[in-house]
Design a protein around this motif. Structure first.
Motif, PDB file in Angstrom:
ATOM      1  N   ARG A   1      30.182  -0.610  -4.790  1.00  0.00           N
ATOM      2  CA  ARG A   1      30.839  -1.611  -5.642  1.00  0.00           C
ATOM      3  C   ARG A   1      30.142  -2.961  -5.557  1.00  0.00           C
ATOM      4  NH1 ARG A   1      36.976   0.433  -4.173  1.00  0.00           N
ATOM      5  NH2 ARG A   1      37.193   1.830  -5.974  1.00  0.00           N
TER       6      ARG A   1
ATOM      7  N   VAL B   1      26.858  -2.752  -7.793  1.00  0.00           N
ATOM      8  CA  VAL B   1      27.028  -2.792  -9.252  1.00  0.00           C
ATOM      9  C   VAL B   1      27.667  -4.100  -9.711  1.00  0.00           C
ATOM     10  CG1 VAL B   1      27.156  -0.283  -9.373  1.00  0.00           C
ATOM     11  CG2 VAL B   1      29.267  -1.608  -9.226  1.00  0.00           C
ATOM     12  N   SER B   2      28.454  -4.740  -8.843  1.00  0.00           N
ATOM     13  CA  SER B   2      29.075  -6.010  -9.232  1.00  0.00           C
ATOM     14  C   SER B   2      28.049  -7.116  -9.417  1.00  0.00           C
ATOM     15  CB  SER B   2      30.121  -6.428  -8.198  1.00  0.00           C
ATOM     16  OG  SER B   2      29.507  -6.764  -6.963  1.00  0.00           O
TER      17      SER B   2
ATOM     18  N   ARG C   1      28.800  -5.173 -13.483  1.00  0.00           N
ATOM     19  CA  ARG C   1      29.397  -3.880 -13.794  1.00  0.00           C
ATOM     20  C   ARG C   1      30.346  -3.486 -12.677  1.00  0.00           C
ATOM     21  NH1 ARG C   1      23.770  -0.948 -15.862  1.00  0.00           N
ATOM     22  NH2 ARG C   1      23.287  -2.527 -17.427  1.00  0.00           N
ATOM     23  N   ARG C   2      31.101  -2.440 -12.909  1.00  0.00           N
ATOM     24  CA  ARG C   2      32.016  -1.978 -11.873  1.00  0.00           C
ATOM     25  C   ARG C   2      32.069  -0.460 -11.884  1.00  0.00           C
ATOM     26  NH1 ARG C   2      37.845  -3.910 -14.360  1.00  0.00           N
ATOM     27  NH2 ARG C   2      38.245  -2.099 -15.693  1.00  0.00           N
ATOM     28  N   VAL C   3      32.376   0.089 -10.727  1.00  0.00           N
ATOM     29  CA  VAL C   3      32.482   1.539 -10.599  1.00  0.00           C
ATOM     30  C   VAL C   3      33.894   1.855 -10.128  1.00  0.00           C
ATOM     31  CG1 VAL C   3      31.522   1.480  -8.233  1.00  0.00           C
ATOM     32  CG2 VAL C   3      31.465   3.603  -9.560  1.00  0.00           C
TER      33      VAL C   3
ATOM     34  N   VAL D   1      27.458   4.868 -12.749  1.00  0.00           N
ATOM     35  CA  VAL D   1      26.946   3.559 -13.154  1.00  0.00           C
ATOM     36  C   VAL D   1      25.471   3.446 -12.792  1.00  0.00           C
ATOM     37  CG1 VAL D   1      27.164   1.052 -12.882  1.00  0.00           C
ATOM     38  CG2 VAL D   1      29.209   2.487 -12.825  1.00  0.00           C
ATOM     39  N   ASP D   2      24.686   2.891 -13.710  1.00  0.00           N
ATOM     40  CA  ASP D   2      23.305   2.498 -13.424  1.00  0.00           C
ATOM     41  C   ASP D   2      23.286   1.001 -13.208  1.00  0.00           C
ATOM     42  OD1 ASP D   2      21.868   4.953 -13.616  1.00  0.00           O
ATOM     43  OD2 ASP D   2      22.136   4.898 -15.785  1.00  0.00           O
ATOM     44  N   ALA D   3      22.519   0.560 -12.226  1.00  0.00           N
ATOM     45  CA  ALA D   3      22.424  -0.867 -11.925  1.00  0.00           C
ATOM     46  C   ALA D   3      21.014  -1.181 -11.441  1.00  0.00           C
ATOM     47  CB  ALA D   3      23.465  -1.276 -10.878  1.00  0.00           C
TER      48      ALA D   3
ATOM     49  N   ASN E   1      21.494   4.254  -9.031  1.00  0.00           N
ATOM     50  CA  ASN E   1      22.497   5.053  -9.721  1.00  0.00           C
ATOM     51  C   ASN E   1      23.618   5.349  -8.733  1.00  0.00           C
ATOM     52  OD1 ASN E   1      23.579   8.085 -10.226  1.00  0.00           O
ATOM     53  ND2 ASN E   1      23.191   7.052 -12.165  1.00  0.00           N
TER      54      ASN E   1
END
Length: 449
Positions: free
Chosen positions: A148, A151-152, A156-158, A165-167, A176
């Motif tokens: 988390r 991606v934050s 983005r958030r999961v 999620v890709d980040a 990923n």
């Protein structure tokens, strides 16, 4: 930096690691050592003043944390020496500023991929081969918390609504994340590390990825604006080769790169980089590669470089290559040049189902000039196993001509593959382009004709 916090404030702290990593000098595996580390970590994290931490440099944070660890250990009468105090300090700083248990792997330049398959299973790719490492998370909550945090950083958030999620990390590394219930054995994190050091074709030849003659041929291909498709499996080195090819592009050309996750880092001064965007739960619309490619055609590009062809954008890429944007390049997942063309056909059919297959094949044959096949072989080495030109169609079959190919000879007792790069000694169909760019003599010399 430190103050005593209330129990409410402590409960709001992020879940951080209690297990040390092997790469940063792991603490003893004994229960007493783990309990000692956990107690010291609890005291340090409970006393952190975030507003002060964010203003400190890494060296200042390390210094203050080292002092705090020593004071806490003395107060709690823990028998730790300077080496263990330094290891605890490094672990805590990694938690605060980096990726916790994974930070030592991120700092290791020999590690190219990091794969977390739940809290107790971490693997890396090193020297082209996968292997497990002695790195572990405390529990599933700790892995999920790290996912988390990653991606934050890119907005983005999961969660259950977005379980995949890709980040991208600040250094450009591609990430990923997949979480339960899709990931049955716990949160999975896959990191493809970004390398600031971009190798040229000559450097790849020195590493054995190709022969010097092949490196010269690929440089000619880039310089005389030949349309190129780079084909290979996952982790074969397609992006590395694409970066190396780009060295041959003239500095005055305007280049637009389009990628799902930005990995290309071109050397030219006039580069526009575009990256796709997924839809978000807040209602933000997705922007895919096809939309970016269509927009790029309105931006007066000399060349378009598509990081990876995945779907309907293949049709627009073929159109771009065929309408004044020659010298464009893209990559695609396939095991052979013939397979690459078939995959491209399928993508074109998905994009333009109303067009007959023979028409799509004619477009591919008239648009693509060269397919470069790269492979990660079983000894872990990445090699360009073929440079193949697309001659045209004979009936409904593609006519392909190998310019160079890798011929396998043997595998030694250490597992290293030996072979040779062979020229077919034929002049490519694009030799008129080479003549136009005054490279025909060099091309004939390289091909031995």
């Amino acid at each position: 930096m430190f103050r005593r916090k209330t129990s409410v404030e402590r409960s709001s702290q992020p879940q951080l690691a209690s297990e040390p990593t092997a790469g940063s000098g792991a603490l003893s595996a004994s229960s007493a050592s783990r309990e000692r580390f956990s107690a010291i970590r609890h005291e340090v994290m409970a006393a952190i003043e975030p507003s002060v931490v964010v203003q400190l440099s890494k060296s200042e944070l390390e210094s203050r944390t080292y002092e705090a660890v020593g004071e806490i250990a003395q107060r709690m009468q823990y028998p730790i020496g300077h080496a263990e105090q330094a290891r605890i300090t490094q672990q805590l700083v990694d938690e605060l500023l980096g990726l916790g248990p994974l930070q030592s792997l991120m700092d290791d330049p020999t590690v190219t991929d990091i794969m977390v398959n739940g809290p107790q299973a971490v693997f890396i790719e090193q020297n082209g081969k996968l292997k497990p490492v002695d790195v572990a998370f405390r529990d599933e909550a700790h892995v999920l918390n790290l996912a988390r945090r990653i991606v934050s950083r890119v907005g983005r958030r999961v969660d259950e609504l977005n379980p995949m999620v890709d980040a991208r990390l600040p250094d450009g590394s591609r990430v990923n994340v997949m979480i339960p219930p899709l990931a049955l054995d716990g949160t999975c994190i896959s990191i493809r590390k970004f390398s600031e050091h971009k190798r040229s074709l000559a450097q790849l030849a020195e590493l054995g990825a190709m022969s010097p003659q092949m490196a010269t041929l690929l440089d000619i291909i880039a310089r005389c604006r030949v349309n190129v498709l780079i084909s290979g499996g996952t982790g074969a080195g397609k992006t590395t080769l694409l970066n190396a090819l780009s060295f041959g592009i003239a500095p005055e050309e305007r280049i637009i790169t389009i990628e799902d996750a930005a990995e290309l880092k071109l050397q030219q001064p006039h580069v526009v980089r575009a990256e796709t965007r997924p839809a978000s739960s807040e209602g933000t619309a997705a922007v895919d590669q096809r939309s970016l490619l269509r927009n790029a055609l309105r931006m007066r590009p000399d060349r378009i470089i598509l990081g990876e062809v995945r779907g309907a954008e293949a049709f627009d890429m073929m159109q771009a290559m065929n309408t004044g944007h020659d010298g464009s390049m893209c990559t695609l997942h396939a095991n052979t040049p013939a397979d690459a063309l078939i995959r491209l056909e399928n993508m074109l059919l998905l994009a333009e189902a109303r067009l007959p297959l023979p028409a799509l094949r004619r477009q591919i044959a008239s648009t693509l000039d060269v397919v470069i096949q790269i492979e990660r072989m079983r000894d872990g080495r990445r090699r360009v196993v073929g440079i193949t030109e697309v001659i045209g169609l004979e009936g409904d079959q593609y006519v392909l001509n190998d310019l160079f190919r890798f011929e396998y000879q043997e595998q030694d007792t250490q597992g290293n593959i030996h072979g040779r790069f062979v020229s077919t000694r034929t002049l490519p169909r694009f030799s008129p382009k080479a003549r136009y760019y005054q490279l025909e003599g060099q091309l004939k010399q390289v091909m031995g004709v």
